[in-house]
Design an enzyme around this catalytic site. Structure first.
Site, PDB file in Angstrom:
ATOM      1  N   GLY A  28     -14.176 -24.212  -9.356  1.00  0.00           N
ATOM      2  CA  GLY A  28     -15.251 -25.188  -9.530  1.00  0.00           C
ATOM      3  C   GLY A  28     -15.101 -25.942 -10.819  1.00  0.00           C
ATOM      4  N   GLU A 153     -10.424 -33.134 -17.163  1.00  0.00           N
ATOM      5  CA  GLU A 153     -10.223 -32.036 -16.302  1.00  0.00           C
ATOM      6  C   GLU A 153      -8.690 -31.851 -15.988  1.00  0.00           C
ATOM      7  OE1 GLU A 153     -12.200 -32.151 -12.409  1.00  0.00           O
ATOM      8  OE2 GLU A 153     -11.022 -30.505 -11.804  1.00  0.00           O
ATOM      9  N   THR A 203      -9.719 -12.541 -16.319  1.00  0.00           N
ATOM     10  CA  THR A 203     -10.138 -13.737 -17.379  1.00  0.00           C
ATOM     11  C   THR A 203      -9.432 -13.294 -18.576  1.00  0.00           C
ATOM     12  OG1 THR A 203     -12.020 -13.870 -16.259  1.00  0.00           O
ATOM     13  CG2 THR A 203     -12.063 -14.663 -18.712  1.00  0.00           C
ATOM     14  N   GLY A 371     -11.120 -42.613   9.100  1.00  0.00           N
ATOM     15  CA  GLY A 371     -10.003 -41.679   9.479  1.00  0.00           C
ATOM     16  C   GLY A 371      -8.796 -42.525   9.754  1.00  0.00           C
ATOM     17  N   CYS A 398     -16.329 -47.154   8.701  1.00  0.00           N
ATOM     18  CA  CYS A 398     -15.094 -47.567   8.908  1.00  0.00           C
ATOM     19  C   CYS A 398     -14.388 -47.410   9.943  1.00  0.00           C
ATOM     20  CB  CYS A 398     -13.969 -47.093   7.614  1.00  0.00           C
ATOM     21  SG  CYS A 398     -12.812 -47.845   6.935  1.00  0.00           S
ATOM     22  N   HIS A 529     -16.954 -48.122   2.898  1.00  0.00           N
ATOM     23  CA  HIS A 529     -17.437 -46.906   2.790  1.00  0.00           C
ATOM     24  C   HIS A 529     -18.474 -46.671   1.853  1.00  0.00           C
ATOM     25  CE1 HIS A 529     -13.825 -44.709   4.656  1.00  0.00           C
ATOM     26  NE2 HIS A 529     -13.299 -45.836   4.309  1.00  0.00           N
ATOM     27  N   GLU A 531     -20.717 -44.473   1.738  1.00  0.00           N
ATOM     28  CA  GLU A 531     -21.114 -42.797   1.202  1.00  0.00           C
ATOM     29  C   GLU A 531     -20.503 -42.585  -0.296  1.00  0.00           C
ATOM     30  OE1 GLU A 531     -18.851 -43.755   3.427  1.00  0.00           O
ATOM     31  OE2 GLU A 531     -16.870 -42.644   3.388  1.00  0.00           O
TER      32      GLU A 531
HETATM   33  N1  GLN Z   1      -7.771 -46.335  10.058  1.00  0.00           N
HETATM   34  C1  GLN Z   1      -8.620 -47.815   9.964  1.00  0.00           C
HETATM   35  C2  GLN Z   1      -7.813 -48.754   9.125  1.00  0.00           C
HETATM   36  O1  GLN Z   1      -6.822 -48.578   8.369  1.00  0.00           O
HETATM   37  C3  GLN Z   1      -9.723 -47.262   9.374  1.00  0.00           C
HETATM   38  C4  GLN Z   1      -9.625 -46.626   7.741  1.00  0.00           C
HETATM   39  C5  GLN Z   1     -10.680 -45.975   7.296  1.00  0.00           C
HETATM   40  O2  GLN Z   1     -11.617 -45.094   8.161  1.00  0.00           O
HETATM   41  N2  GLN Z   1     -10.579 -45.432   6.097  1.00  0.00           N
HETATM   42  O3  GLN Z   1      -8.446 -49.985   9.130  1.00  0.00           O
END
Ligand code: GLN
Length: 555
Positions: A28, A153, A203, A371, A398, A529, A531
């Site tokens: 962590g 870090e 430790t 993805g 995405c 994105h 998020e």
């Molecule tokens: N693979 C898709 C692209 O390259 C979506 C990318 C993602 O989901 N970050 O456009």
């Protein structure tokens, strides 16, 4: 006179805290770094954080998400480690590429400088030139943020070969300005159940290994399952040459957001102030405390499925690949007084057995995150279809947006063989396609340079779900993708009911899709994105609006 002034500006008040790990990885360090940054910020100081990754990779963009978790994209487009996400979430600030370095990045600039004759004929050596480059980078990031305190870090664990030059940089900085530099050792204190007692020996070894790199811990953060007692603290203090009040107990807690509060129970910020000779300008953790209260009091559960593909490593499930998605869901859920119950589902299971899709009915909402590549994508397309038809709230991020468009083209427009060119090189209908400028870069074999990365603006359609969520006409969001909705199909899709409520300012690129809420309670996809911008103290508007719908539907 002038010279003096210049010196003052560059050195005054700049303090550095190195956070290093002992005993094992995964203790962590990232959350410790973020929490230290947060508590120092709460004392009225200007704080920034830096992540050092010892890998040769120049950035995290080329690392496998199944192994290393997601790649966290910054506003300037830098592809970094997920710890950077925690720093941004805890500090509630935007960081830049200056706050991230890897061994590859450090060597790359030293080699470039050598080629440019910047070392003026000297023999360029690993020591001191590499640590000097590291120090220059740390100081530059601190200057850019005008930070009084910079928390660094150091990735990896003490005793490895990989991070030794970063420890050497810390040692050199400490030697030059002993009062301005300190080291925090994050260690693990196991409690083997058969023995029933916390064991401090690992430790002690970690502390000695740190000593052999020329560093002495000023503070030891002792990670353990349960709070540490005085006896153990004193033992660590004695054997590791640290004052016992500077051995900080860091037991497992309800959420990572409780860690800063827990550190303060052991007066960590006061300790740091006294070690570095700093004066606080108050203490304000009110907003943070009220957020953690929401975490504690959220009782009603909301069930969410994340259907992805980067979960399995051997026999273990690794949800780290989607950490920002998980945190964004949590922020919004707690804000709405809900307790998120997240399930991870590998999309490939639906490719083998379509009937399994029925299990999605158990969930209040489904998120399909981003993805790359071909594996599991047909499964994700099935999920988008099922959620659309069964009116299950769907949020596609995405790739999760792109496959929703493919699904709509196939099943509503009845365009057989509609696809993304990422999956199939020459489908009849190139619904998700590569933009012409990017095609050339890829043809040259330059994949690294072909992504749309970082902040881009979008304009929102009046009265759309998106516009109501953001309460604004123009937004800026972070991107990481290579493919786009093919503009040739936008008109047809729109006529058939798929609205693009967010577009690039030149209207060429589709940024948000949605179905009318008359048709579906929540069916939204984003090319960016969202998020990455969600913070505990300011949850993302689209996640909030998703959660709002789930809450209403539960009633
Ligand atoms: N693979 C898709 C692209 O390259 C979506 C990318 C993602 O989901 N970050 O456009």
């Amino acid at each position: 006179m002038q010279k003096k002034k210049k010196n003052k500006k560059s050195t005054a008040n700049k303090k550095y805290i190195f956070v290093v790990g002992g005993v094992m990885s995964g203790v962590g360090k990232g959350v410790t770094t973020s929490s230290i940054a947060r508590i120092m910020q709460s004392r009225g100081l200007r704080v920034t954080a830096i992540k050092v990754d010892p890998y040769i990779n120049v950035d995290a963009g080329t690392m496998n998400p199944t192994e290393h978790g997601e790649c966290f994209v910054l506003g300037d487009g830098d592809e970094t480690d997920q710890d950077m996400g925690n720093y941004e979430r805890f500090l509630d600030t935007n960081l830049s590429r200056m706050n991230y370095m890897t061994t590859g990045r450090v060597y790359q600039s030293v080699i470039e400088k050598e080629r440019n004759l910047e070392y003026e004929g000297k023999c360029v050596q690993v020591v001191p030139h590499i640590p000097r480059e590291i120090i220059a980078r740390i100081e530059k990031a601190a200057d850019a943020a005008n930070a009084e305190v910079t928390v660094i870090e150091v990735g990896g664990t003490v005793g490895e070969y990989e991070n030794i030059l970063f420890l050497e940089a810390a040692r050199m900085m400490k030697q030059k300005a002993p009062e301005d530099v300190m080291t925090v050792l994050v260690s693990y204190v196991p409690m083997p159940h058969k023995i029933g007692e916390m064991k401090t020996k690992p430790t002690q070894h970690a502390s000695r290994t740190l000593n052999s790199a020329g560093l002495q811990a000023d503070v030891i953060v002792a990670r353990s399952e349960v709070p540490m007692d005085v006896v153990r603290k004193e033992k660590i203090a004695q054997f590791c040459s640290v004052a016992s009040e500077r051995v900080i107990s860091a037991p497992d807690v309800e959420s990572i957001y409780h860690v800063p509060l827990n550190f303060e129970k052991d007066n960590l910020s006061d300790n740091i102030l006294s070690i570095l000779g700093l004066k606080a300008r108050g203490r304000d953790m009110k907003a943070w405390e009220s957020f953690t209260k929401k975490v504690e009091t959220a009782k009603k559960s909301v069930k969410i499925a994340i259907v992805g593909k980067y979960f399995a490593t051997g026999d273990f499930v690794l949800s780290d690949a989607y950490i920002s998605v998980i945190e964004a869901i949590k922020h919004a859920a707690y804000e709405k007084g809900l307790r998120p119950e997240i399930s991870w589902i590998d999309s490939a299971v639906y490719e083998k057995n379509k009937r399994k899709l029925q299990e999605l009915k158990k969930f209040n909402g489904v998120v399909v995150p981003g993805g790359f590549g071909t594996r599991g994508i047909e499964g994700k397309i099935l999920v988008a279809m099922y959620c659309r038809e069964k009116k299950i709230p769907y949020f596609g991020l995405c790739y999760g947006m792109q496959i929703a468009v493919v699904e709509y083209a196939r099943n509503v427009l009845k365009l057989k063989d509609a696809h993304t060119v990422e999956m199939k090189a020459k489908p009849t209908h190139r619904i998700i396609d590569i933009m012409p400028e990017q095609r050339e870069t890829i043809a040259d074999g330059n994949y690294g340079g072909s992504m749309r990365l970082g902040n881009y603006e979008a304009v929102l359609t009046k009265d759309s779900l998106a516009q109501k969520a953001y309460k604004s006409k123009k937004i800026t969001e972070r991107h990481r993708h290579r493919y786009e909705v093919n503009p040739d199909y936008v008109e047809q899709l729109k006529k058939a009911g798929l609205h693009f409520s967010g577009q690039s300012p030149d209207k060429k690129l589709m940024e948000i899709l949605e179905l009318s809420q008359k048709e579906h309670p929540f069916y939204v996809g984003t090319q960016f994105h969202p998020e990455l911008l969600s913070r505990p103290l300011s949850p993302h508007p689209l996640f909030l609006s998703f959660m709002n719908v789930l809450k209403k539907m539960k009633k």
